[in-house]
Design a protein around this motif. Structure first.
Motif, PDB file in Angstrom:
ATOM      1  N   UNK B 187       0.817  -1.211   0.000  1.00 51.21           N
ATOM      2  CA  UNK B 187       0.000   0.000   0.000  1.00 51.21           C
ATOM      3  C   UNK B 187       0.846   1.254   0.000  1.00 51.21           C
ATOM      4  N   UNK B 188       1.858   1.283   0.904  1.00 50.98           N
ATOM      5  CA  UNK B 188       2.714   2.469   1.003  1.00 50.98           C
ATOM      6  C   UNK B 188       3.453   2.701  -0.309  1.00 50.98           C
ATOM      7  N   UNK B 189       3.896   1.590  -0.910  1.00 51.88           N
ATOM      8  CA  UNK B 189       4.594   1.638  -2.179  1.00 51.88           C
ATOM      9  C   UNK B 189       3.690   2.262  -3.253  1.00 51.88           C
ATOM     10  N   UNK B 190       2.456   1.791  -3.272  1.00 51.48           N
ATOM     11  CA  UNK B 190       1.489   2.265  -4.272  1.00 51.48           C
ATOM     12  C   UNK B 190       1.232   3.750  -4.110  1.00 51.48           C
ATOM     13  N   UNK B 191       1.038   4.166  -2.835  1.00 55.31           N
ATOM     14  CA  UNK B 191       0.751   5.582  -2.565  1.00 55.31           C
ATOM     15  C   UNK B 191       1.922   6.455  -3.006  1.00 55.31           C
ATOM     16  N   UNK B 192       3.142   5.954  -2.723  1.00 57.81           N
ATOM     17  CA  UNK B 192       4.323   6.710  -3.093  1.00 57.81           C
ATOM     18  C   UNK B 192       4.429   6.893  -4.603  1.00 57.81           C
ATOM     19  N   UNK B 193       4.128   5.802  -5.331  1.00 56.80           N
ATOM     20  CA  UNK B 193       4.283   5.851  -6.784  1.00 56.80           C
ATOM     21  C   UNK B 193       3.200   6.665  -7.464  1.00 56.80           C
ATOM     22  N   UNK B 194       1.971   6.585  -6.962  1.00 58.73           N
ATOM     23  CA  UNK B 194       0.862   7.198  -7.683  1.00 58.73           C
ATOM     24  C   UNK B 194       0.333   8.458  -7.025  1.00 58.73           C
ATOM     25  N   UNK B 195       0.595   8.612  -5.725  1.00 56.78           N
ATOM     26  CA  UNK B 195       0.040   9.759  -5.016  1.00 56.78           C
ATOM     27  C   UNK B 195      -1.435   9.619  -4.743  1.00 56.78           C
ATOM     28  N   UNK B 196      -1.972   8.435  -4.977  1.00 55.21           N
ATOM     29  CA  UNK B 196      -3.400   8.207  -4.739  1.00 55.21           C
ATOM     30  C   UNK B 196      -3.593   7.199  -3.624  1.00 55.21           C
ATOM     31  N   UNK B 197      -4.752   7.213  -2.965  1.00 54.69           N
ATOM     32  CA  UNK B 197      -4.977   6.236  -1.880  1.00 54.69           C
ATOM     33  C   UNK B 197      -5.019   4.806  -2.409  1.00 54.69           C
ATOM     34  N   UNK B 198      -4.544   3.882  -1.555  1.00 55.18           N
ATOM     35  CA  UNK B 198      -4.490   2.482  -1.975  1.00 55.18           C
ATOM     36  C   UNK B 198      -5.786   1.767  -1.639  1.00 55.18           C
ATOM     37  N   UNK B 199      -6.211   1.924  -0.365  1.00 60.12           N
ATOM     38  CA  UNK B 199      -7.388   1.187   0.074  1.00 60.12           C
ATOM     39  C   UNK B 199      -8.516   2.154   0.367  1.00 60.12           C
ATOM     40  N   UNK B 200      -9.750   1.648   0.350  1.00 63.56           N
ATOM     41  CA  UNK B 200     -10.899   2.541   0.475  1.00 63.56           C
ATOM     42  C   UNK B 200     -11.017   3.204   1.835  1.00 63.56           C
ATOM     43  N   UNK B 201     -10.860   2.406   2.921  1.00 60.66           N
ATOM     44  CA  UNK B 201     -11.063   3.033   4.222  1.00 60.66           C
ATOM     45  C   UNK B 201     -10.210   2.401   5.308  1.00 60.66           C
ATOM     46  N   UNK B 202      -9.876   3.212   6.326  1.00 64.91           N
ATOM     47  CA  UNK B 202      -9.056   2.735   7.429  1.00 64.91           C
ATOM     48  C   UNK B 202      -9.856   1.811   8.347  1.00 64.91           C
ATOM     49  N   UNK B 203     -11.132   2.125   8.521  1.00 63.65           N
ATOM     50  CA  UNK B 203     -11.928   1.327   9.447  1.00 63.65           C
ATOM     51  C   UNK B 203     -12.268  -0.066   8.937  1.00 63.65           C
ATOM     52  N   UNK B 204     -12.235  -0.251   7.624  1.00 63.88           N
ATOM     53  CA  UNK B 204     -12.455  -1.612   7.131  1.00 63.88           C
ATOM     54  C   UNK B 204     -11.239  -2.473   7.451  1.00 63.88           C
ATOM     55  N   UNK B 205     -10.045  -1.847   7.509  1.00 68.37           N
ATOM     56  CA  UNK B 205      -8.849  -2.584   7.909  1.00 68.37           C
ATOM     57  C   UNK B 205      -8.960  -2.955   9.394  1.00 68.37           C
ATOM     58  N   UNK B 206      -9.447  -1.992  10.198  1.00 67.02           N
ATOM     59  CA  UNK B 206      -9.649  -2.280  11.624  1.00 67.02           C
ATOM     60  C   UNK B 206     -10.589  -3.468  11.793  1.00 67.02           C
ATOM     61  N   UNK B 207     -11.641  -3.454  11.025  1.00 67.05           N
ATOM     62  CA  UNK B 207     -12.605  -4.555  11.046  1.00 67.05           C
ATOM     63  C   UNK B 207     -11.901  -5.869  10.723  1.00 67.05           C
ATOM     64  N   UNK B 208     -11.073  -5.845   9.672  1.00 65.57           N
ATOM     65  CA  UNK B 208     -10.355  -7.039   9.254  1.00 65.57           C
ATOM     66  C   UNK B 208      -9.423  -7.555  10.338  1.00 65.57           C
ATOM     67  N   UNK B 209      -8.705  -6.648  10.991  1.00 67.57           N
ATOM     68  CA  UNK B 209      -7.741  -7.059  12.018  1.00 67.57           C
ATOM     69  C   UNK B 209      -8.470  -7.586  13.259  1.00 67.57           C
TER      70      UNK B 209
END
Lengths: 350, 423
Positions: B187-209
């Motif tokens: 994700x960080x790599x993608x953001x660095x290369x494109x300047x755009x967000x990688x994943x839709x939302x932070x809270x869906x990651x929280x849900x996943x974890x």
């Protein structure tokens, strides 16, 4: 004269036999009941309905507010004033109170000023009067949820219409769903949109009732429209203004629909930016199923509205001049006169 | 001169206004329509669901053909509406003969498990272990019929991945995400290369974890450990430090989030099978979506529902028959084809309807097979106590506050601790 005299005389002699017969016919009795009871029967539907849907729930809420209540099993244990203490010690409650007042002020004040202005415009001799009068009521007919949906599309942080325009003009976008103040502005806009026309129509109705002779006389005396508005229209509006202000206060303190639909969760934002008292009440009741606390909260809200309503009434009475004393002595002068009169009476007694 | 005509128009307008007001008033309360079980209660059953369970009229007609029992389905718009309706009427009257319950409020329902009719003994063992375990009450009674589960995979935009120099092939992408660390690195790599967000939302990651923990905020005896549980603190730290910087939004389902999906702003989403329909529906013009058969650290379940039969219903036995039939492997496979609700029955997951299912919108990904693999990878079913929803919601708010820049990481966590200590 003589007739009454003789009747009194005979009655004095033998009151019993000449009085109306003791056995009253049924129809007669019925008509007497009719006279005594009917008025109460005619108005009873309201009071019966009020007792069932008004008084009983209020009393029931009061009872539940002292209990730890289980809605599903319909039972509870008495725990005293714990629920009230819990609510008053919640930081969320105080945030909700702040938000409610902020939204209330941001909506009611501009709303009433604008509504009076619109009503004054509609009161003048304009073309297609009815069309304009009906059209100010249109927003009121729109369901609050629909208003929420429309305004959400307008106030969205990234994709919203307003922010797109602002950015198009080279300005920075406004964080509608982040900053408390801006969220209140957005919600107040929804409220104003919905209620302004309604209040304008009520005020218009009151303006129409003002005697036109006053205006004619004022025109003859050379008063302009602005002077007429403040010297004739405003004082005449006093009772209506008090009504409108009180109702919008109650409505403002109970504000629910607009903040509820302001985001997808309807719980007032991540940092409670736009959590209002009713929203908090609803969440405690229907989100956490804690009806004891919700009931206590409802009573706190009730007392709050009562208090604010009273303050409102006093302030409005003081601010808007009394209708009957237009052009005559001011309040202070009347008081001075009264004091003088009292003095005289006292001196006379001495 | 034509003031009479005007007055008449005004009258009509006023009448229309009143009607509209009355109608608007009705529609508010009308959403939770009472099931009309008055109509021949011997042969008619009511079924209350929400969103889309895949129970089409044709499907229910099959049940009527088999048993002669009519089924009337009431669909609530959202799971929240269904929840409010359910708890208002549970233990009293007015519930449908068969009621759908979502996992998020399922544990709340379990507190009243004595008010629903238990599932007959012979049906035990038909569902996935953890699905069945969650529906077993303190007395050992299985009280609910599992419908679907949400084994999460990763949905990604093949075209955007390619543009950022990442592999776009399904199998290669799947290998990118063995762990959360790897996921955040990509994700960080993608953001660095494109300047755009990688994943839709932070809270869906929280849900996943959080959905990979054994216990979250409450121990299995419902004692509260929320603020002391180191796993929760770790999950919060991870999400705030690593997911927030690569996410487009704090949470899902907002106006902006939908608009962003339609506009194709982000490149990946954690997605249970029920999310596929949402993506395809919200972003019909976006091409390039694909599904990878992977999820960081194995598997994770998000969502899914149960059917319960209120014990005081009029036709408990017939209702049990209906619930049995609706969650029977064959019907579940059909519901999956109808609405993508992934079956929780072992046998249904072996059905050819499911194993051979491909989704044309997702570049013909074999979503049926991916679902099965993801379901098999699930090792833990997080224990969600009666207050899970409140705790989790408050923690999501804490993440959102950091995301919005309202509070820093520590302040937001401390506020969460203060907040939840009042529950």
């Amino acid at each position: 004269m003589t007739a009454t005299d003789s009747r009194q005389a005979t009655r004095a002699d033998s009151p019993e036999p000449l009085r109306q017969p003791r056995v009253i016919s049924f129809s007669h009795r019925l008509s007497r009941w009719d006279l005594k009871l009917s008025p109460y029967l005619y108005i009873s539907p309201f009071f019966i309905m009020f007792a069932i849907v008004g008084l009983f729930p209020i009393a029931y809420t009061a009872v539940i507010s002292f209990m730890d209540w289980d809605l599903v099993r319909n039972e509870g244990t008495f725990i005293g004033i714990d629920q009230y203490v819990w609510i008053l010690t919640q930081p969320h409650f105080w945030t909700a109170l702040r938000n409610t007042f902020s939204i209330f002020l941001l909506s009611s004040v501009p709303q009433l000023i604008l509504a009076t202005f619109i009503a004054a415009v509609l009161d003048r001799n304009i073309r297609a009067k009815t069309f304009w009068r009906m059209s100010v009521l249109v927003p009121f007919v729109v369901a609050p949820v629909a208003v929420g949906l429309i305004f959400n599309a307008i106030f969205a942080d990234q994709s919203g219409l307003i922010n797109t325009w602002l950015e198009g003009l080279g300005l920075t976008a406004i964080p509608w769903h982040v900053e408390p103040f801006w969220s209140h502005v957005a919600i107040a806009t929804m409220v104003n949109y919905r209620w302004m026309g309604y209040n304008a129509l009520i005020l218009l109705a009151a303006m129409q009732a003002v005697n036109r002779d006053y205006y004619e006389a004022a025109t003859v005396d050379g008063a302009g429209p602005i002077r007429q508005f403040f010297a004739i229209t405003m004082p005449s509006l006093k009772p209506t203004l008090i009504f409108v202000i009180i109702t919008s206060t109650i409505g403002g303190l109970q504000i629910f629909d607009e903040p509820r639909v302001f985001d997808q969760f309807g719980r007032g934002g991540a940092a409670q930016q736009w959590l209002t008292i009713t929203l908090y009440l609803y969440d405690i009741g229907w989100g956490q199923w804690n009806f004891g606390r919700a009931a206590a909260m409802a009573w706190i809200l009730f007392l709050l509205i009562l208090g604010i309503g009273l303050i409102n009434l006093l302030v409005t009475r003081g601010l808007v001049r009394d209708e009957g004393r237009r052009g005559a002595a001011s309040r202070r002068q009347i008081r001075a006169q009264a004091r003088a009169a009292q003095k005289q009476v006292k001196e006379a007694q001495r | 001169m034509n003031s009479r005509a005007l007055r008449r128009t005004a009258l009509i307008a006023a009448a229309a206004t009143t009607t509209a007001l009355v109608l608007a008033g009705c529609s508010n309360t009308g959403t939770t329509a009472e099931p009309d079980d008055e109509v021949d209660s011997d042969v008619s059953l009511t079924l209350a669901t929400f969103n889309d369970f895949g129970y089409t009229d044709d499907l229910l007609a099959e049940f009527t053909a088999e048993t002669g029992i009519e089924v009337v389905q009431n669909k609530a718009a959202t799971s929240n509406d269904a929840r409010a309706n359910f708890f208002q009427k549970l233990g009293k009257s007015g519930l449908a003969d068969v009621e759908a319950v979502e996992v998020d409020w399922f544990t709340e329902m379990m507190q009243y498990s004595d008010l629903v009719a238990p599932v007959p003994e012979d049906l035990k063992g038909r569902w996935l272990d953890w699905k069945e375990q969650a529906a077993t009450d303190a007395n050992g009674n299985l009280v609910a019929y599992g419908t679907d589960v949400g084994p999460q995979g990763i949905c990604y935009r093949g075209d955007l991945f390619e543009a950022a120099g990442l592999p776009s092939d399904r199998a290669e992408v799947a290998e990118l995400f063995p762990t959360w660390d790897a996921f955040f690195e990509v994700g960080a790599d993608y953001v660095e290369k494109t300047g755009k967000p990688f994943i839709d939302s932070a809270n869906s990651v929280l849900q996943g974890v959080v959905n990979q923990l054994d216990i979250a905020y409450e121990e299995t005896d419902n004692s509260i450990v929320a603020t002391e549980n180191p796993d929760i603190r770790a999950a919060y730290d991870t999400v705030v430090d690593k997911a927030v910087p690569i996410a487009a939004y704090a949470g899902q389902w907002s106006e902006d989030w939908y608009a962003s999906m339609a506009g194709g702003e982000f490149a990946a989403m954690l997605c249970p099978p029920w999310m596929h329909g949402i993506i395809a529906g919200e972003a019909p013009d976006v091409t390039g979506w694909d599904v990878a058969d992977a999820f960081p650290e194995g598997g994770g379940n998000w969502g899914g529902s149960y059917l319960v039969v209120p014990a005081n219903g009029k036709n408990v036995e017939a209702a049990q028959k209906l619930a049995d039939w609706l969650t029977d492997p064959e019907t579940q496979a059909k519901a999956f084809v109808n609405a993508g609700t992934f079956p929780s029955q072992i046998e249904a997951q072996e059905s050819a309807d499911v194993t051979g299912f491909t989704n044309p919108y997702f570049n013909d990904a074999p979503t049926g097979e991916i679902g099965i693999n993801r379901a098999n990878a699930i090792e833990v079913a997080t224990y969600k106590g009666p207050k899970y929803f409140q705790f989790h919601d408050a923690l999501q708010n804490a993440v959102t506050r950091v995301f919005d820049g309202l509070e820093d990481k520590e302040t937001s966590w401390n506020n969460w601790v203060t907040e939840v200590s009042a529950f």
